[in-house]
Design a protein around this motif. Structure first.
Motif, PDB file in Angstrom:
ATOM      1  N   HIS A 110      21.839  12.965  32.351  1.00 27.20           N
ATOM      2  CA  HIS A 110      20.572  12.421  32.865  1.00 27.20           C
ATOM      3  C   HIS A 110      19.397  13.223  32.305  1.00 27.20           C
ATOM      4  N   PHE A 111      18.478  12.546  31.643  1.00 27.19           N
ATOM      5  CA  PHE A 111      17.229  13.164  31.188  1.00 27.19           C
ATOM      6  C   PHE A 111      16.176  12.965  32.277  1.00 27.19           C
ATOM      7  N   LEU A 112      15.704  14.053  32.850  1.00 32.90           N
ATOM      8  CA  LEU A 112      14.698  13.956  33.907  1.00 32.90           C
ATOM      9  C   LEU A 112      13.284  14.195  33.396  1.00 32.90           C
ATOM     10  N   GLY A 113      13.137  14.613  32.126  1.00 34.48           N
ATOM     11  CA  GLY A 113      11.805  14.854  31.583  1.00 34.48           C
ATOM     12  C   GLY A 113      11.147  16.063  32.221  1.00 34.48           C
ATOM     13  N   GLU A 114       9.840  16.182  32.023  1.00 36.56           N
ATOM     14  CA  GLU A 114       9.096  17.306  32.599  1.00 36.56           C
ATOM     15  C   GLU A 114       8.890  17.049  34.090  1.00 36.56           C
ATOM     16  N   ARG A 115       9.140  18.074  34.899  1.00 37.42           N
ATOM     17  CA  ARG A 115       9.029  17.935  36.355  1.00 37.42           C
ATOM     18  C   ARG A 115       8.174  19.068  36.912  1.00 37.42           C
ATOM     19  N   GLU A 116       7.388  18.741  37.910  1.00 33.24           N
ATOM     20  CA  GLU A 116       6.597  19.749  38.608  1.00 33.24           C
ATOM     21  C   GLU A 116       7.333  20.289  39.837  1.00 33.24           C
ATOM     22  N   ASP A 117       8.497  19.703  40.161  1.00 36.67           N
ATOM     23  CA  ASP A 117       9.217  20.089  41.372  1.00 36.67           C
ATOM     24  C   ASP A 117      10.490  20.873  41.052  1.00 36.67           C
ATOM     25  N   VAL A 118      10.484  21.620  39.949  1.00 42.03           N
ATOM     26  CA  VAL A 118      11.668  22.386  39.554  1.00 42.03           C
ATOM     27  C   VAL A 118      12.128  23.352  40.652  1.00 42.03           C
ATOM     28  N   PRO A 119      11.209  24.061  41.346  1.00 46.14           N
ATOM     29  CA  PRO A 119      11.679  24.948  42.424  1.00 46.14           C
ATOM     30  C   PRO A 119      12.494  24.218  43.490  1.00 46.14           C
ATOM     31  N   ALA A 120      12.210  22.936  43.707  1.00 50.54           N
ATOM     32  CA  ALA A 120      12.961  22.159  44.698  1.00 50.54           C
ATOM     33  C   ALA A 120      14.275  21.639  44.142  1.00 50.54           C
ATOM     34  N   LEU A 121      14.338  21.466  42.823  1.00 48.87           N
ATOM     35  CA  LEU A 121      15.556  20.931  42.208  1.00 48.87           C
ATOM     36  C   LEU A 121      16.615  22.011  41.987  1.00 48.87           C
ATOM     37  N   LEU A 122      16.179  23.224  41.660  1.00 48.71           N
ATOM     38  CA  LEU A 122      17.121  24.286  41.311  1.00 48.71           C
ATOM     39  C   LEU A 122      18.185  24.547  42.379  1.00 48.71           C
ATOM     40  N   PRO A 123      17.826  24.635  43.676  1.00 52.63           N
ATOM     41  CA  PRO A 123      18.857  24.927  44.679  1.00 52.63           C
ATOM     42  C   PRO A 123      19.918  23.829  44.793  1.00 52.63           C
ATOM     43  N   GLN A 124      19.622  22.661  44.259  1.00 60.98           N
ATOM     44  CA  GLN A 124      20.556  21.547  44.365  1.00 60.98           C
ATOM     45  C   GLN A 124      21.548  21.492  43.202  1.00 60.98           C
ATOM     46  N   LEU A 125      21.364  22.381  42.207  1.00 56.50           N
ATOM     47  CA  LEU A 125      22.303  22.443  41.094  1.00 56.50           C
ATOM     48  C   LEU A 125      23.512  23.292  41.465  1.00 56.50           C
ATOM     49  N   SER A 126      24.666  22.903  40.984  1.00 57.46           N
ATOM     50  CA  SER A 126      25.869  23.717  41.180  1.00 57.46           C
ATOM     51  C   SER A 126      25.820  24.957  40.296  1.00 57.46           C
ATOM     52  N   VAL A 127      25.237  24.804  39.121  1.00 57.66           N
ATOM     53  CA  VAL A 127      25.076  25.913  38.182  1.00 57.66           C
ATOM     54  C   VAL A 127      24.023  25.524  37.155  1.00 57.66           C
ATOM     55  N   ILE A 128      23.258  26.498  36.704  1.00 61.05           N
ATOM     56  CA  ILE A 128      22.298  26.254  35.630  1.00 61.05           C
ATOM     57  C   ILE A 128      22.757  27.015  34.396  1.00 61.05           C
ATOM     58  N   LEU A 129      22.612  26.391  33.226  1.00 56.68           N
ATOM     59  CA  LEU A 129      22.986  27.008  31.960  1.00 56.68           C
ATOM     60  C   LEU A 129      21.726  27.303  31.148  1.00 56.68           C
ATOM     61  N   ILE A 130      21.571  28.539  30.729  1.00 51.05           N
ATOM     62  CA  ILE A 130      20.473  28.934  29.845  1.00 51.05           C
ATOM     63  C   ILE A 130      21.109  29.200  28.486  1.00 51.05           C
ATOM     64  N   THR A 131      20.882  28.293  27.538  1.00 48.95           N
ATOM     65  CA  THR A 131      21.587  28.343  26.248  1.00 48.95           C
ATOM     66  C   THR A 131      20.687  28.804  25.103  1.00 48.95           C
ATOM     67  N   SER A 132      19.567  29.397  25.415  1.00 50.33           N
ATOM     68  CA  SER A 132      18.560  29.740  24.400  1.00 50.33           C
ATOM     69  C   SER A 132      19.108  30.656  23.311  1.00 50.33           C
ATOM     70  N   ILE A 133      18.511  30.506  22.125  1.00 45.46           N
ATOM     71  CA  ILE A 133      18.832  31.377  20.991  1.00 45.46           C
ATOM     72  C   ILE A 133      18.045  32.682  21.113  1.00 45.46           C
ATOM     73  N   PHE A 134      16.812  32.589  21.580  1.00 44.50           N
ATOM     74  CA  PHE A 134      16.019  33.791  21.848  1.00 44.50           C
ATOM     75  C   PHE A 134      15.038  33.498  22.980  1.00 44.50           C
ATOM     76  N   GLU A 135      14.725  34.531  23.741  1.00 46.44           N
ATOM     77  CA  GLU A 135      13.732  34.466  24.807  1.00 46.44           C
ATOM     78  C   GLU A 135      13.124  35.849  24.973  1.00 46.44           C
ATOM     79  N   GLY A 136      11.865  35.878  25.433  1.00 49.82           N
ATOM     80  CA  GLY A 136      11.316  37.145  25.887  1.00 49.82           C
ATOM     81  C   GLY A 136      11.963  37.445  27.220  1.00 49.82           C
ATOM     82  N   LEU A 137      11.602  36.662  28.188  1.00 55.74           N
ATOM     83  CA  LEU A 137      12.278  36.623  29.487  1.00 55.74           C
ATOM     84  C   LEU A 137      12.052  35.220  30.027  1.00 55.74           C
TER      85      LEU A 137
END
Length: 465
Positions: free
Chosen positions: A280-307
């Motif tokens: 499912h593509f949800l696009g840009e969302r302003e309610d990410v803080p409300a969506l995160l607790p509803q995920l079973s797990v989040i994957l951060i697959t970045s090649i590079f990040e500051g933080l």
């Protein structure tokens, strides 16, 4: 915090206004918090855009000085940027004078404009490094001059009173160089925005209702722009392996499609999965803080990040997290304690860790508790703001003894700008020559040219072959 050296007015030099990424959102929050402490923020941007509107909406004054801050490896872009360096620095200098600025704080890929202006005004300058310098922000324009690493470090030592990294990884390139003053101030967040009670009272969206899926189906997510840096293809490949083991799992991609070509590749990869309808593509969302607790797990697959901001947000929202060792995640996640760390691009390991979390409720719960605790302990927003204001005060205290503006440094950039301007003219001249050569080749192969040459020959003229 009361100090005789407390700054009154900070000038932020920002690298963009059209994309509301982590750096832009952080600036919005910082400038608002500074105002609560009696410190005024003024922001210089290279373009108009959503960030300008949002800053103005909260009463932050903005200036626009047009610039290209992402010239990439294209010679024309590099020369265009460098040719305007002195002109932009003088425009920033005028703002410093008009607004009685105490400190320049640059949030840009290249700190030259703000740094030179601060030097000319003889006030402190901070470069806030948000990404891994040697991977993402090593200036291609400096590489164009074949400077050694040592020479690049020396230049930045002259340009910046202090380099502030958002993680240890961002400053690795400068590690151990005694000429450079640097420190890590880890990003932070307003933790109460991710509190379950706050979310419930605000009427959080029900993600399962939105996706029309069962209450027991696992949801695996990624949050971030669809771009090479975030490596969404690795997310999809890991998701495909998860789906093979757990066919009920659903996968959400939250973020704007910055790269349309890459999005098409992601869609093609999804089509080859076992359950394409579970993506499912949800696009840009302003309610990410409300969506995160509803995920079973989040994957951060970045090649590079500051933080990555989403790393802190996920832990604050009690969302179990699996991240690549892409930079700042290593400063936040203790592998196996409050999340999992895997090698960049290792989608098999990512899938394995995600499945462990999905299949082990006790592990999932422990990660949620530990993640929240580490954010509360180490990433307080108030401490974050305190650290910056303390740094400003420290620099202002030292400012009485600082060396006056360095004419040699300014001359160096004058010469660089002139050289870039000449290169632009040379490139335009060469481009024109290529156009003329192409025109002559096309003319020679045309019927009109052949007919004219034939008539001229008949009339007794000498024609060169």
């Amino acid at each position: 915090m009361i100090t005789p050296y407390k700054p009154k007015r900070i000038l932020f030099v920002q690298h963009g206004a059209t994309v509301m990424g982590g750096v832009e959102r952080l600036l919005l929050q910082i400038s608002g918090s500074y105002r609560d402490r009696g410190v005024e923020s003024i922001v210089v941007l290279p373009e108009d855009g959503e960030l300008v509107a949002r800053l103005n909406a909260i009463g932050i004054k903005t200036y626009i000085i047009p610039s290209i801050l992402f010239p990439g490896s294209n010679n024309a872009g590099i020369n265009l940027y460098l040719a305007g360096t002195i002109e932009r620095a003088q425009a920033v200098l005028q703002i410093i004078k008009d607004e009685a600025i105490d400190i320049v704080h640059t949030n840009t890929v290249y700190p030259f404009d703000g740094a030179l202006a601060a030097k000319m005004a003889n006030i402190p300058h901070i470069w806030h490094v948000h990404s891994n310098f040697d991977i993402d922000t090593t200036p291609t324009l400096l590489k164009a001059y074949n400077l050694s690493d040592q020479a690049i470090r020396a230049l930045y030592a002259d340009l910046c009173d202090t380099l502030v990294g958002v993680s240890r990884r961002t400053l690795k390139f400068f590690e151990g160089d005694p000429r450079i003053s640097s420190r890590v101030i880890l990003n932070a967040l307003k933790i109460d925005e991710f509190d379950h009670k706050t979310l419930s009272q605000s009427g959080e969206p029900n993600l399962r209702d939105l996706l029309k899926i069962n209450s027991n189906d696992p949801i695996v997510g990624i949050v971030g722009r669809i771009c090479d840096q975030k490596d969404p293809l690795t997310f999809v490949r890991a998701a495909k392996l998860i789906s093979e083991k757990n066919p009920e799992a659903h996968f959400v991609i939250i973020g704007p499609p910055d790269d349309k070509t890459l999005k098409k590749l992601v869609e093609d990869e999804i089509c080859r999965s076992r359950n394409p309808s579970h993506f499912h593509f949800l696009g840009e969302r302003e309610d990410v803080p409300a969506l995160l607790p509803q995920l079973s797990v989040i994957l951060i697959t970045s090649i590079f990040e500051g933080l990555a901001g989403v790393c802190l947000e996920a832990l604050a929202a009690r969302c179990p997290t699996v991240s690549t060792r892409c930079g700042g995640s290593e400063d936040v996640i203790v592998d196996g304690e409050n999340g999992f760390l895997v090698d960049i691009g290792d989608y098999e390991a990512i899938a394995q860790k995600a499945l462990r979390i999905i299949e082990d409720p006790e592990l999932s719960n422990n990660l949620k508790i530990s993640g929240r605790k580490i954010v509360e302990k180490n990433f307080s927003w108030e401490c974050f703001i305190d650290n910056f204001i303390a740094l400003y005060s420290e620099l202002l205290k030292k400012n009485n003894d600082r060396q006056k503006s360095d004419p040699a440094l300014e001359l160096c950039f004058h010469l660089i700008a002139q050289n870039a301007a000449l290169n632009l003219k040379l490139e335009a001249h060469n481009s024109r020559l290529i156009e003329l050569e192409g025109f002559f080749e096309r003319l020679q192969s045309s019927n009109v040219y052949r007919l004219t040459k034939y008539i001229y020959k008949i009339l007794g003229g000498h024609v060169r072959s």
